[in-house]
Write an enzyme that holds these catalytic residues in place. Structure first.
Site, PDB file in Angstrom:
ATOM      1  N   HIS A   1       3.949  -2.377   3.752  1.00  0.00           N
ATOM      2  CA  HIS A   1       4.311  -0.510   2.333  1.00  0.00           C
ATOM      3  C   HIS A   1       5.041  -0.636   1.692  1.00  0.00           C
ATOM      4  O   HIS A   1       6.461  -1.058   2.190  1.00  0.00           O
ATOM      5  CB  HIS A   1       3.400   0.056   3.948  1.00  0.00           C
ATOM      6  CG  HIS A   1       2.689   0.266   4.301  1.00  0.00           C
ATOM      7  ND1 HIS A   1       1.815  -1.030   5.101  1.00  0.00           N
ATOM      8  CD2 HIS A   1       1.192   0.697   4.187  1.00  0.00           C
ATOM      9  CE1 HIS A   1       0.729  -0.954   5.623  1.00  0.00           C
ATOM     10  NE2 HIS A   1      -0.005   0.269   5.723  1.00  0.00           N
TER      11      HIS A   1
ATOM     12  N   TYR B   1      -7.128   3.087   5.551  1.00  0.00           N
ATOM     13  CA  TYR B   1      -7.554   2.816   6.954  1.00  0.00           C
ATOM     14  C   TYR B   1      -8.913   1.389   7.078  1.00  0.00           C
ATOM     15  O   TYR B   1      -8.866   1.325   8.701  1.00  0.00           O
ATOM     16  CB  TYR B   1      -7.975   3.951   7.393  1.00  0.00           C
ATOM     17  CG  TYR B   1      -7.297   5.074   7.410  1.00  0.00           C
ATOM     18  CD1 TYR B   1      -5.952   5.227   8.976  1.00  0.00           C
ATOM     19  CD2 TYR B   1      -7.689   6.198   6.988  1.00  0.00           C
ATOM     20  CE1 TYR B   1      -5.211   6.495   7.958  1.00  0.00           C
ATOM     21  CE2 TYR B   1      -7.320   7.376   7.060  1.00  0.00           C
ATOM     22  CZ  TYR B   1      -5.926   7.495   7.272  1.00  0.00           C
ATOM     23  OH  TYR B   1      -5.247   8.451   6.987  1.00  0.00           O
TER      24      TYR B   1
ATOM     25  N   HIS C   1      -5.311   9.582   0.229  1.00  0.00           N
ATOM     26  CA  HIS C   1      -5.104   8.273   2.033  1.00  0.00           C
ATOM     27  C   HIS C   1      -6.394   9.267   2.678  1.00  0.00           C
ATOM     28  O   HIS C   1      -6.028   9.177   4.002  1.00  0.00           O
ATOM     29  CB  HIS C   1      -3.366   8.359   2.175  1.00  0.00           C
ATOM     30  CG  HIS C   1      -3.765   6.835   3.089  1.00  0.00           C
ATOM     31  ND1 HIS C   1      -3.832   7.022   3.730  1.00  0.00           N
ATOM     32  CD2 HIS C   1      -4.218   6.143   2.478  1.00  0.00           C
ATOM     33  CE1 HIS C   1      -4.274   5.900   4.990  1.00  0.00           C
ATOM     34  NE2 HIS C   1      -3.015   5.054   4.269  1.00  0.00           N
TER      35      HIS C   1
ATOM     36  N   HIS D   1      -5.925   2.914  -4.186  1.00  0.00           N
ATOM     37  CA  HIS D   1      -5.757   3.217  -2.396  1.00  0.00           C
ATOM     38  C   HIS D   1      -6.235   4.845  -2.160  1.00  0.00           C
ATOM     39  O   HIS D   1      -5.557   5.603  -1.216  1.00  0.00           O
ATOM     40  CB  HIS D   1      -4.243   3.228  -1.594  1.00  0.00           C
ATOM     41  CG  HIS D   1      -4.644   3.191  -0.844  1.00  0.00           C
ATOM     42  ND1 HIS D   1      -5.432   2.290   0.094  1.00  0.00           N
ATOM     43  CD2 HIS D   1      -4.075   3.206   0.334  1.00  0.00           C
ATOM     44  CE1 HIS D   1      -5.177   1.839   1.651  1.00  0.00           C
ATOM     45  NE2 HIS D   1      -4.101   2.897   1.739  1.00  0.00           N
TER      46      HIS D   1
ATOM     47  N   ASP E   1       0.745  -1.209  -0.216  1.00  0.00           N
ATOM     48  CA  ASP E   1       0.223  -0.107  -0.194  1.00  0.00           C
ATOM     49  C   ASP E   1       0.945   1.423   0.263  1.00  0.00           C
ATOM     50  O   ASP E   1       2.001   1.475   0.489  1.00  0.00           O
ATOM     51  CB  ASP E   1      -0.977   0.056   0.872  1.00  0.00           C
ATOM     52  CG  ASP E   1      -1.861  -0.984   0.689  1.00  0.00           C
ATOM     53  OD1 ASP E   1      -1.914  -1.765   0.398  1.00  0.00           O
ATOM     54  OD2 ASP E   1      -3.169  -0.861   2.484  1.00  0.00           O
ATOM     55  N   ASP E   2      -0.077   1.711  -0.512  1.00  0.00           N
ATOM     56  CA  ASP E   2       0.610   3.649  -0.464  1.00  0.00           C
ATOM     57  C   ASP E   2       1.975   4.222  -1.203  1.00  0.00           C
ATOM     58  O   ASP E   2       1.910   5.686  -1.352  1.00  0.00           O
ATOM     59  CB  ASP E   2       0.896   3.993   1.125  1.00  0.00           C
ATOM     60  CG  ASP E   2      -0.139   3.177   2.034  1.00  0.00           C
ATOM     61  OD1 ASP E   2      -1.100   3.463   2.376  1.00  0.00           O
ATOM     62  OD2 ASP E   2       0.194   4.198   3.366  1.00  0.00           O
TER      63      ASP E   2
HETATM   64 NI    NI Z   1      -2.876   3.198   3.669  1.00  0.00          NI
END
Ligand code: NI
Length: 399
Positions: free
Chosen positions: A305, A254, A217, A213, A163-164
């Protein structure tokens, strides 16, 4: 030098010449003999045998009318196929390349699965049976050393998700995935995609899955549905610019989302069955231990991540270690397909057999879908029919 000596020397010279001539003649006869043997064995015998057998000729005629081009092209393959048709009885045969099966009409199977006497085999494009793992689409099949399909042998599957990102360490992670022929899913932020477009393009090239995603965020549950839609539409546009395709899957920041959000975004949403907490550990060996000692049940989804250097370092060791332990690392779509799930605009946490059986997985087609080869057999039968046609042409060209 007197006369007698000269005469003795002349006689000796003549004897030597005669001896040399005899040796040369002997060599010539031996070479001619060998050539004759090769010609008889390689050309005349196969020819005689095929003229003798009526089936071979029928196949030729059928083929010429069906597909003359193919027969002509394959006739260039030569000696290897000549051996196959020369005086062979129907049934299994073996040569230095492997085992193959000759039908009573002289054809042999290629390029697909075939059940013979109740046992399923997989034939390669040259008609030889394959052994070990065979991948067809998202599914994988194991064939024993004798070529028989083994329905009990399945590699457990895991979906690594990152992720991210993308970020400056993503490329290193892609190197590792590519090296081990492993796939992963990346849930990316639109704002990062526009900064690091190159790794996104590479993800597609090496078979990884493109996930969204959101753009930057936010907690989606605190936004209006229009704002949610914009978060994902903008990210899709950035992905399109980077790699030519939109996200096929989504993950809420989240993990906070709702049924309305799934419907608004119009993609399957993914939670995870293992949270590595890599963002808080920030220690490669601790992350490694968390994964390797965690719940690695077949169908698990692992959250990491790729924006943290320590997470990528951990992944460089986790990926080969899991493969070494017999796991298959797949994307979420591959995992869903292999488990018989048609992904819906709903939320997914894992693809464990227990969850599937309990009806917790949206779009699950039911346990019947996956009994051995049946799921793919129906699709493959047609393809295999083509294979039989091709097999006929192979025989005909050789004859
Ligand atoms: Ni995230």
């Amino acid at each position: 030098m007197d006369k007698r000596t000269r005469r003795r020397r002349m006689l000796a010279r003549q004897r030597q010449l005669r001896r040399r001539r005899r040796i040369r003649m002997g060599i010539s006869i031996a070479v001619a003999g060998l050539v004759l043997i090769f010609v008889i064995k390689g050309v005349i015998l196969p020819l005689v045998k095929n003229i003798g057998g009526g089936e071979g000729k029928e196949t030729v005629q059928a083929q010429v009318s069906q597909n003359a081009d193919e027969a002509l092209r394959q006739s260039l393959r030569g000696q290897a196929d000549l051996g196959k048709v020369a005086g062979m009885t129907p049934g299994w045969h073996e040569d230095e390349t492997g085992r193959w099966y000759r039908n009573t009409d002289g054809t042999f199977y290629i390029s697909g699965f075939k059940e013979i006497n109740g046992i399923t085999y997989c034939f390669d494009d040259n008609g030889y049976i394959q052994t070990g793992w065979i991948t067809k689409g998202a599914k994988e099949y194991y064939f024993n050393s004798d070529g028989s399909y083994n329905p009990d042998k399945r590699r457990p599957m895991l979906a690594l998700t990152f992720d991210d990102g993308p970020g400056k360490y993503t490329d290193t992670l892609l190197d590792c995935l590519e090296e081990y022929n492993a796939h992963a899913t990346f849930f990316m932020l639109g704002e990062c995609v526009s900064v690091y477009p190159d790794p996104v393009k590479r993800m597609v090239e090496i078979g990884c899955e493109i996930g969204s995603h959101s753009w930057d965020h936010p907690n989606l549950t605190s936004l209006s549905l229009d704002q949610v839609a914009k978060q994902f539409a903008d990210t899709d546009q950035a992905l399109l610019n980077a790699c030519g395709q939109k996200a096929t899957v989504a993950r809420a920041p989240y993990g906070a989302a709702s049924q309305n959000i799934f419907a608004t975004v119009g993609k399957p949403f993914f939670m995870w069955s293992m949270d590595t907490l890599d963002w808080s550990l920030l220690n490669a060996s601790a992350v490694y231990d968390t994964v390797l000692n965690g719940d690695l049940t077949d169908g698990s989804i692992i959250l990491m991540h790729d924006i943290h250097e320590t997470s990528v370092q951990a992944a460089l060791d986790i990926i080969p270690a899991l493969i070494e332990q017999g796991y298959r690392l797949v994307t979420l779509s591959e995992l869903a397909a292999a488990k018989g799930v048609d992904l819906q605009n709903a939320e997914y946490t894992d693809f464990w057999d227990s969850s599937l059986a309990a009806g917790l997985v949206a779009g699950y087609r039911g346990a019947d879908f996956d009994d051995g080869l049946s799921g793919i057999f129906s699709e493959e039968t047609e393809e295999f029919g083509d294979g039989e046609d091709a097999a006929e042409s192979e025989t005909s060209q050789a004859a």
